[in-house]
Scaffold this motif. Structure first.
Motif, PDB file in Angstrom:
ATOM      1  N   UNK A  39      12.053  23.003  89.794  1.00  0.00           N
ATOM      2  CA  UNK A  39      13.337  22.929  90.210  1.00  0.00           C
ATOM      3  C   UNK A  39      14.064  21.559  90.055  1.00  0.00           C
ATOM      4  N   UNK A  40      13.259  20.520  90.659  1.00  0.00           N
ATOM      5  CA  UNK A  40      13.634  19.110  90.737  1.00  0.00           C
ATOM      6  C   UNK A  40      13.491  18.624  89.294  1.00  0.00           C
ATOM      7  N   UNK A  41      12.468  19.186  88.752  1.00  0.00           N
ATOM      8  CA  UNK A  41      12.428  18.745  87.174  1.00  0.00           C
ATOM      9  C   UNK A  41      13.458  19.033  86.183  1.00  0.00           C
ATOM     10  N   UNK A  42      13.974  20.666  86.433  1.00  0.00           N
ATOM     11  CA  UNK A  42      15.029  21.017  85.864  1.00  0.00           C
ATOM     12  C   UNK A  42      16.336  20.285  86.220  1.00  0.00           C
ATOM     13  N   UNK A  43      16.628  20.036  87.517  1.00  0.00           N
ATOM     14  CA  UNK A  43      17.873  19.104  87.806  1.00  0.00           C
ATOM     15  C   UNK A  43      17.990  17.792  87.283  1.00  0.00           C
ATOM     16  N   UNK A  44      16.566  17.197  87.168  1.00  0.00           N
ATOM     17  CA  UNK A  44      16.649  15.721  86.647  1.00  0.00           C
ATOM     18  C   UNK A  44      16.791  16.030  85.139  1.00  0.00           C
ATOM     19  N   UNK A  45      16.568  16.966  84.229  1.00  0.00           N
ATOM     20  CA  UNK A  45      16.663  16.739  83.005  1.00  0.00           C
ATOM     21  C   UNK A  45      18.208  17.298  82.577  1.00  0.00           C
ATOM     22  N   UNK A  46      18.722  18.195  83.407  1.00  0.00           N
ATOM     23  CA  UNK A  46      20.217  18.496  83.458  1.00  0.00           C
ATOM     24  C   UNK A  46      21.215  17.247  83.829  1.00  0.00           C
ATOM     25  N   UNK A  47      20.744  16.635  84.500  1.00  0.00           N
ATOM     26  CA  UNK A  47      21.386  15.145  84.800  1.00  0.00           C
ATOM     27  C   UNK A  47      21.256  14.284  83.625  1.00  0.00           C
ATOM     28  N   UNK A  48      20.136  13.904  83.005  1.00  0.00           N
ATOM     29  CA  UNK A  48      19.596  13.082  81.912  1.00  0.00           C
ATOM     30  C   UNK A  48      20.703  13.754  81.019  1.00  0.00           C
ATOM     31  N   UNK A  49      20.792  14.930  80.572  1.00  0.00           N
ATOM     32  CA  UNK A  49      21.562  15.419  79.567  1.00  0.00           C
ATOM     33  C   UNK A  49      22.856  15.254  79.717  1.00  0.00           C
ATOM     34  N   UNK A  50      23.455  15.493  80.852  1.00  0.00           N
ATOM     35  CA  UNK A  50      24.851  15.190  80.798  1.00  0.00           C
ATOM     36  C   UNK A  50      25.027  13.791  80.795  1.00  0.00           C
TER      37      UNK A  50
END
Length: 339
Positions: A39-50
């Protein structure tokens, strides 16, 4: 991959792409090692994508207003050197004004459908087979041209636009192309016809930042009326339909054949040889410099060099050296009796 995502990726630099990829690999290795949860990995990926999308959007729409730092005027010119000089002059003002450069030489090469990828591709092909060009410039010609067109179209409707041009076929053709691109924009537009104001410069690239400062102070721009816009659009339509490979200025833009300057090149080489102590081979660069120095046209030295090579192929000139660039070979006029 959809087109919008492809366009966003194209504005990222190679080192930025590598950094994003490395960051994703690192995060994935952390998941495998149990250092972070999925979940933390996915959250970081989403933030980087933004963050990445914000950077791409800023580059795709570079003139959007920012709070307290809105662009007040856009200037359009037709060479990178002109852009540099004008931007230095504008930086001395207290306003925020930006410059867009259309750097292709519009007096030469095909210009039909120049606002479309297919048309730019055909122009690129002609340039590749006729001119000696920098590889980097040629390889990225289509994407660079489309990006410049996109930048122009992304100018907010309330920002005034000034277009600078000298009295030559290159900039006057470019001016009409830009008007074609802007025809549906509601922006206030004006032009600065530099040669009319200063009398002598054929090309705005001849102006120093100091000369631009004085021009900006004198405010020599002319508003583009509805009637004037219609004339520009009609002339662009006619030029693009003619789609000649050479345009010169003679009381207006004239489409002509590629051999237009051949007689001048022949006579110039004969004269240089007559003035020389010995009738020997002449550096191609010297011949081209001589013709450029006395020409009232703006077509670029690469076009003249192309015609020198054509005259060699036609048997008008003898050649010594390898024609990989005008500095690397010499030419000599071949008297008719030697044919």
């Amino acid at each position: 991959m959809d087109r919008s995502m492809k366009r966003k990726l194209e504005v990222l630099m190679e080192d930025e792409m590598r950094t994003i990829l490395l960051h994703q690999w690192t995060l994935f290795s952390y998941v495998e090692a149990g250092k972070i949860s999925e979940k933390e990995w996915l959250d970081r990926i989403k933030e980087m994508n933004k963050r990445t999308e914000r950077v791409c959007d800023d580059r795709l729409t570079p003139f959007q207003a920012e709070e307290g730092n809105a662009v007040e005027r856009i200037h359009i010119v037709f060479s990178e050197s002109t852009k540099g000089s004008l931007q230095l002059a504008l930086n001395q003002k207290e306003t925020r004004e930006e410059v867009i450069a259309f750097s292709s030489m519009y007096s030469i090469g095909p210009i039909q459908d120049l606002d479309k990828e297919e048309g730019i591709g055909k122009r690129k092909e002609w340039l590749f087979y006729h001119l000696v060009m920098d590889d980097e410039q040629w390889v990225h010609m289509v994407e660079d041209s489309l990006k410049t067109i996109e930048n122009l179209r992304s100018i907010p409707g309330g920002v005034p636009i000034t277009i600078w041009a000298g009295t030559n076929a290159h900039e006057q053709t470019g001016l009409r192309f830009v008007m074609h691109l802007l025809k549906n924009k509601p922006n206030e537009m004006d032009t600065v016809q530099v040669t009319d104001v200063l009398e002598f410069p054929l090309h705005t690239g001849e102006l120093s930042p100091e000369r631009f400062v004085r021009l900006l102070e004198r405010s020599q721009s002319r508003p583009v009326s509805v009637e004037c816009m219609k004339t520009y659009l009609d002339e662009w339509r006619a030029l693009s339909e003619e789609n000649a490979n050479l345009r010169v200025w003679d009381k207006g833009i004239q489409s002509t054949t590629e051999d237009y300057f051949d007689a001048t090149l022949i006579q110039s080489l004969k004269r240089l040889q007559d003035e020389s102590d010995k009738e020997d081979y002449m550096k191609a660069a010297r011949l081209i410099g001589e013709v450029l120095g006395h020409s009232s046209q703006v077509v670029g030295d690469s076009f003249f060099e192309y015609r020198v090579r054509e005259l060699v192929l036609q048997g008008e000139f003898l050649i010594r050296g390898v024609p990989r660039g005008m500095r690397y070979y010499e030419v000599k006029w071949k008297p008719q009796q030697d044919v």
